[in-house]
Design a protein around this motif. Structure first.
Motif, PDB file in Angstrom:
ATOM      1  N   VAL A  73       0.909  -1.322  -0.030  1.00 44.76           N
ATOM      2  CA  VAL A  73      -0.037   0.010   0.004  1.00 44.76           C
ATOM      3  C   VAL A  73       0.785   1.350   0.015  1.00 44.76           C
ATOM      4  N   SER A  74       0.397   2.213  -0.802  1.00 45.36           N
ATOM      5  CA  SER A  74       1.396   3.528  -0.947  1.00 45.36           C
ATOM      6  C   SER A  74       2.642   3.323  -1.089  1.00 45.36           C
ATOM      7  N   PRO A  75       3.356   2.487  -2.058  1.00 44.53           N
ATOM      8  CA  PRO A  75       4.891   2.050  -2.108  1.00 44.53           C
ATOM      9  C   PRO A  75       5.547   3.399  -2.391  1.00 44.53           C
ATOM     10  N   ALA A  76       5.138   4.483  -2.590  1.00 44.41           N
ATOM     11  CA  ALA A  76       5.874   5.697  -3.229  1.00 44.41           C
ATOM     12  C   ALA A  76       5.866   6.396  -1.752  1.00 44.41           C
ATOM     13  N   GLY A  77       5.143   6.188  -0.613  1.00 43.51           N
ATOM     14  CA  GLY A  77       5.221   6.909   0.545  1.00 43.51           C
ATOM     15  C   GLY A  77       6.298   6.093   1.602  1.00 43.51           C
ATOM     16  N   ALA A  78       6.637   6.851   2.470  1.00 45.57           N
ATOM     17  CA  ALA A  78       7.592   6.237   3.624  1.00 45.57           C
ATOM     18  C   ALA A  78       7.049   6.459   5.166  1.00 45.57           C
ATOM     19  N   VAL A  79       7.274   5.314   5.678  1.00 45.64           N
ATOM     20  CA  VAL A  79       6.825   5.323   6.930  1.00 45.64           C
ATOM     21  C   VAL A  79       8.102   5.167   7.960  1.00 45.64           C
ATOM     22  N   CYS A  80       8.281   5.889   8.929  1.00 42.40           N
ATOM     23  CA  CYS A  80       9.323   5.718   9.669  1.00 42.40           C
ATOM     24  C   CYS A  80       9.069   5.407  11.153  1.00 42.40           C
ATOM     25  N   VAL A  81       9.658   4.194  11.750  1.00 42.55           N
ATOM     26  CA  VAL A  81       9.397   3.820  13.009  1.00 42.55           C
ATOM     27  C   VAL A  81      10.718   3.967  13.982  1.00 42.55           C
ATOM     28  N   ARG A  95       4.757   9.903  17.363  1.00 42.87           N
ATOM     29  CA  ARG A  95       3.605   9.450  18.103  1.00 42.87           C
ATOM     30  C   ARG A  95       3.759   8.002  18.393  1.00 42.87           C
ATOM     31  N   ARG A  96       3.684   7.774  19.603  1.00 46.71           N
ATOM     32  CA  ARG A  96       3.653   6.453  20.300  1.00 46.71           C
ATOM     33  C   ARG A  96       2.454   5.374  19.878  1.00 46.71           C
ATOM     34  N   PHE A  97       2.997   4.206  19.671  1.00 47.62           N
ATOM     35  CA  PHE A  97       1.955   3.331  19.231  1.00 47.62           C
ATOM     36  C   PHE A  97       2.294   2.024  20.167  1.00 47.62           C
ATOM     37  N   HIS A  98       3.409   1.856  20.600  1.00 49.39           N
ATOM     38  CA  HIS A  98       3.636   0.953  21.691  1.00 49.39           C
ATOM     39  C   HIS A  98       5.008   0.909  22.349  1.00 49.39           C
ATOM     40  N   ALA A  99       4.945   1.020  23.839  1.00 47.47           N
ATOM     41  CA  ALA A  99       5.957   1.119  24.730  1.00 47.47           C
ATOM     42  C   ALA A  99       6.796   2.232  24.178  1.00 47.47           C
ATOM     43  N   ASP A 100       7.976   2.195  24.014  1.00 46.84           N
ATOM     44  CA  ASP A 100       8.671   3.385  23.557  1.00 46.84           C
ATOM     45  C   ASP A 100       9.076   3.258  21.949  1.00 46.84           C
ATOM     46  N   LEU A 101       8.354   2.615  21.254  1.00 44.15           N
ATOM     47  CA  LEU A 101       8.209   2.758  19.835  1.00 44.15           C
ATOM     48  C   LEU A 101       7.035   3.808  19.209  1.00 44.15           C
ATOM     49  N   GLY A 102       7.483   4.321  18.264  1.00 48.69           N
ATOM     50  CA  GLY A 102       6.249   5.128  17.770  1.00 48.69           C
ATOM     51  C   GLY A 102       6.786   5.494  16.171  1.00 48.69           C
ATOM     52  N   LEU A 103       5.737   6.297  15.424  1.00 46.59           N
ATOM     53  CA  LEU A 103       5.940   6.769  14.434  1.00 46.59           C
ATOM     54  C   LEU A 103       6.519   7.976  14.406  1.00 46.59           C
ATOM     55  N   LEU A 104       7.558   8.300  13.380  1.00 50.90           N
ATOM     56  CA  LEU A 104       8.222   9.747  13.219  1.00 50.90           C
ATOM     57  C   LEU A 104       7.636  10.134  11.949  1.00 50.90           C
ATOM     58  N   HIS A 105       7.042  11.429  11.794  1.00 58.86           N
ATOM     59  CA  HIS A 105       6.914  12.009  10.630  1.00 58.86           C
ATOM     60  C   HIS A 105       8.003  12.554   9.985  1.00 58.86           C
ATOM     61  N   LEU A 106       8.078  12.170   8.727  1.00 62.24           N
ATOM     62  CA  LEU A 106       9.440  12.566   8.097  1.00 62.24           C
ATOM     63  C   LEU A 106       9.787  13.688   7.493  1.00 62.24           C
ATOM     64  N   ASP A 107       8.498  14.697   8.071  1.00 61.41           N
ATOM     65  CA  ASP A 107       8.743  16.369   7.626  1.00 61.41           C
ATOM     66  C   ASP A 107       9.367  16.934   8.880  1.00 61.41           C
ATOM     67  N   THR A 108       9.720  15.852  10.010  1.00 61.78           N
ATOM     68  CA  THR A 108      10.514  16.600  11.125  1.00 61.78           C
ATOM     69  C   THR A 108      11.926  17.039  10.852  1.00 61.78           C
ATOM     70  N   PRO A 109      12.194  18.167  11.198  1.00 66.72           N
ATOM     71  CA  PRO A 109      13.813  18.540  10.737  1.00 66.72           C
ATOM     72  C   PRO A 109      14.783  17.332  11.083  1.00 66.72           C
ATOM     73  N   VAL A 110      15.639  17.066  10.436  1.00 65.39           N
ATOM     74  CA  VAL A 110      16.682  16.054  10.871  1.00 65.39           C
ATOM     75  C   VAL A 110      17.113  16.439  11.920  1.00 65.39           C
TER      76      VAL A 110
END
Length: 186
Positions: A73-81, A95-110
């Protein structure tokens, strides 16, 4: 379903049930609720070079520093864990989804991400299920649900992940870790 799949669980493809695209897939569930489920495949490299699509992020991802194929699904998009470096305040864009794991928005400044995360992995695309679809696949026995470990998500050798995850489960599931491609060898 009283024991609904949950974010942070692994879905491990049944050895003899799912061929083709899902062959020996290990999927980390990122979300699962009444509107459906989504996750990323942890043990498949993308054919796209991470340096070609997200060069500023390459130095932040854990080894191997490649782009992973998260799903169809959406292979041209990126998901960062990403895994937090320290507990406490949550960094911007995460955004946390489990314990200390979360999704990081890749528009966040490096620059804001550097040092905030112990581990980081980027996936091209994701796996998605409509409401009730994953539950149906689980009832058919297409997937094994197992707990996640950090090394499953961020380990340096994802190619053998399917066998390692099954082996550590013990009992009947560990038996499938020795599954051979040739049915006569099983």
């Amino acid at each position: 379903m009283p024991n609904r799949p949950r974010a942070g669980e692994l879905l491990v493809a049944r050895a003899d049930a799912l061929g083709g695209y899902w062959h020996q897939a290990v999927i980390l569930l990122l979300d699962s609720d009444e509107s459906g489920s989504l996750g990323v495949i942890l043990n498949r490299f993308s054919e796209t070079d991470l340096a070609d699509v997200l060069p500023h992020w390459q130095h932040l991802v854990c080894p191997p520093q490649v782009l992973f194929e998260g799903g169809p699904v959406s292979p041209a998009g990126a998901v960062c864990v990403a895994k937090l470096s320290a507990t406490g305040e949550e960094p911007p864009g995460w955004r946390r989804f489990h314990a200390d794991l979360g999704l990081l928005h890749l528009d966040t400044p490096v620059e804001l991400a550097a040092g905030a995360y112990a581990d980081l992995r980027i996936f091209a695309g994701y796996c998605g299920w409509e409401p009730g679809q994953l539950e149906g696949e689980l009832m058919r026995g297409d997937w094994h649900r197992v707990p996640v470990r950090d090394e499953d998500v961020f380990g340096v050798d994802p190619q053998d992940l399917w066998r390692r995850v099954l082996r550590r489960q013990g009992g009947d599931l560990s038996f499938f870790s020795t599954w051979a491609e040739d049915p006569e060898s099983n």
